[in-house]
Enzyme design. Structure first.
Site, PDB file in Angstrom:
ATOM      1  N   SER A  18       0.817  -1.218   0.000  1.00  0.00           N
ATOM      2  CA  SER A  18       0.000   0.000   0.000  1.00  0.00           C
ATOM      3  C   SER A  18       0.849   1.267   0.000  1.00  0.00           C
ATOM      4  CB  SER A  18      -0.928   0.017   1.211  1.00  0.00           C
ATOM      5  OG  SER A  18      -1.622   1.250   1.281  1.00  0.00           O
ATOM      6  N   SER A  20      -0.649   4.094   0.907  1.00  0.00           N
ATOM      7  CA  SER A  20      -1.334   5.004   1.830  1.00  0.00           C
ATOM      8  C   SER A  20      -0.394   5.608   2.871  1.00  0.00           C
ATOM      9  CB  SER A  20      -2.509   4.292   2.502  1.00  0.00           C
ATOM     10  OG  SER A  20      -3.548   4.055   1.573  1.00  0.00           O
ATOM     11  N   THR A  66      -9.274  -1.354   4.107  1.00  0.00           N
ATOM     12  CA  THR A  66      -9.221  -1.817   2.729  1.00  0.00           C
ATOM     13  C   THR A  66      -9.608  -3.290   2.656  1.00  0.00           C
ATOM     14  OG1 THR A  66      -7.881  -1.795   0.706  1.00  0.00           O
ATOM     15  CG2 THR A  66      -6.757  -2.430   2.750  1.00  0.00           C
ATOM     16  N   LYS A  70     -13.934  -3.992   4.398  1.00  0.00           N
ATOM     17  CA  LYS A  70     -14.739  -2.763   4.370  1.00  0.00           C
ATOM     18  C   LYS A  70     -16.163  -2.978   4.881  1.00  0.00           C
ATOM     19  CE  LYS A  70     -12.139  -0.459   0.707  1.00  0.00           C
ATOM     20  NZ  LYS A  70     -12.200   0.234  -0.598  1.00  0.00           N
ATOM     21  N   ASP A 106     -14.492   6.551  -0.509  1.00  0.00           N
ATOM     22  CA  ASP A 106     -14.299   5.977  -1.846  1.00  0.00           C
ATOM     23  C   ASP A 106     -15.309   6.533  -2.842  1.00  0.00           C
ATOM     24  OD1 ASP A 106     -12.145   4.325  -1.254  1.00  0.00           O
ATOM     25  OD2 ASP A 106     -13.401   2.603  -0.762  1.00  0.00           O
TER      26      ASP A 106
END
Length: 295
Positions: A18, A20, A66, A70, A106
């Site tokens: 990731s 992020s 993620t 979710k 999202d």
């Protein structure tokens, strides 16, 4: 050196790849904010409840969520925003003195790069590949912002997809289709793709280094079906130019890279946690440089 006062993080499974942490730590450094963002790899769904309880007890300021959790986290939160409640999926958690609120950034993140095409999309069919929270976010974004006549949802497992849609209030706009019908040349499935104005990959297919025995192709569909009138949106962001994006460009279709959704949802999460706007263009430059330099 400023000591971090607040912890942010990402929970998911197999998430070492990731970006992020890069995005959020870059933004915090640029704004001199006392936060640090890290990864919490959760091996199985039965560990989600204690993980959320731990985040609450430890005072972790906020979390991203993620794949594949979710929807799993939802029962363990105190409150859901309207958009998260509408699809039953959360990608952002804010901890306010032990009160955990779930959001879905999202939806807005997905919609942002599609806005220039809004008039073209209205009244036309669109296709989404995937049966997880990201696919649901795309469907809800289409419904709220773009008003297609219908959404063709292409999946491998219709039973799993039906279960996912069971609690989705607006599931009547969705038509379930099997990916296998595309690869076997079924004319009805092919026609759906050819009629669709937008084609969205909301699966991990095409992610660098992720192909396995259940994903025999690095593409979610036969790219010979693509044509110049299509808008092809790949949620995968690594590699920057995925096999699907490359094929779409070769067909003359318009393309949207997964980094647009990644940055869009991240910016909104960042604002929810910190109350500050993410310095988006500076973060984008760092992210692109990182992806281009990755093996």
């Amino acid at each position: 050196m400023m000591q971090p006062e607040k912890i942010l993080g990402l929970i998911g499974r197999n998430i070492a790849y990731s970006r992020s942490p890069l995005i959020h730590n870059t933004a915090c450094d640029l704004l001199a904010l006392p936060y640090v963002y890290t990864i919490f790899n959760i091996a199985s769904a039965d560990l989600i409840e204690p993980a959320i309880a731990g985040a609450r007890a430890l005072g972790i300021a906020g979390l991203n969520v993620t794949t594949p959790y979710k929807t799993t986290v939802v029962p363990f939160l105190d409150e859901l925003s309207p958009e998260a409640a509408s699809i039953g999926a959360v990608n952002t958690i804010v901890n306010n003195n032990g009160h955990l609120a779930g959001y879905n950034t999202d939806i807005a993140g997905f919609a942002a790069p599609l806005r220039p095409y809004a008039q073209r999309i209205k009244g036309n069919p669109v296709s989404v590949f995937g049966n997880g929270g990201a696919a649901l976010a795309a469907i809800e974004a289409f419904r709220i912002f773009f008003h297609p006549c219908c959404v063709y949802l292409f999946v491998r497992d219709s039973a799993k997809a039906s279960a996912m849609l069971e609690n989705y209030v607006h599931r009547d706009i969705v038509t379930l289709c099997l990916i296998e019908e595309l690869f076997s040349g079924e004319s009805g499935a092919i026609a759906k793709i050819q009629r669709s104005l937008v084609i969205v990959n909301a699966t991990p297919i095409g992610t660098a280094g992720r192909q396995n025995e259940t994903e025999t192709s690095i593409l979610p569909l036969d790219t010979e079906l693509l044509h110049p009138d299509h808008i092809v949106y790949d949620m995968v962001y690594n590699p920057l130019f995925t096999p699907l994006i490359k094929a779409a460009k070769a067909s003359g279709a318009a393309t949207i890279s997964g980094i647009e959704m990644l940055l869009g949802q991240a910016a909104r999460s960042f604002e929810l946690w910190t109350g500050k706007e993410m310095p988006l263009e500076q973060v984008r430059a760092v992210l692109i440089n990182n992806l281009l330099s990755s093996p």
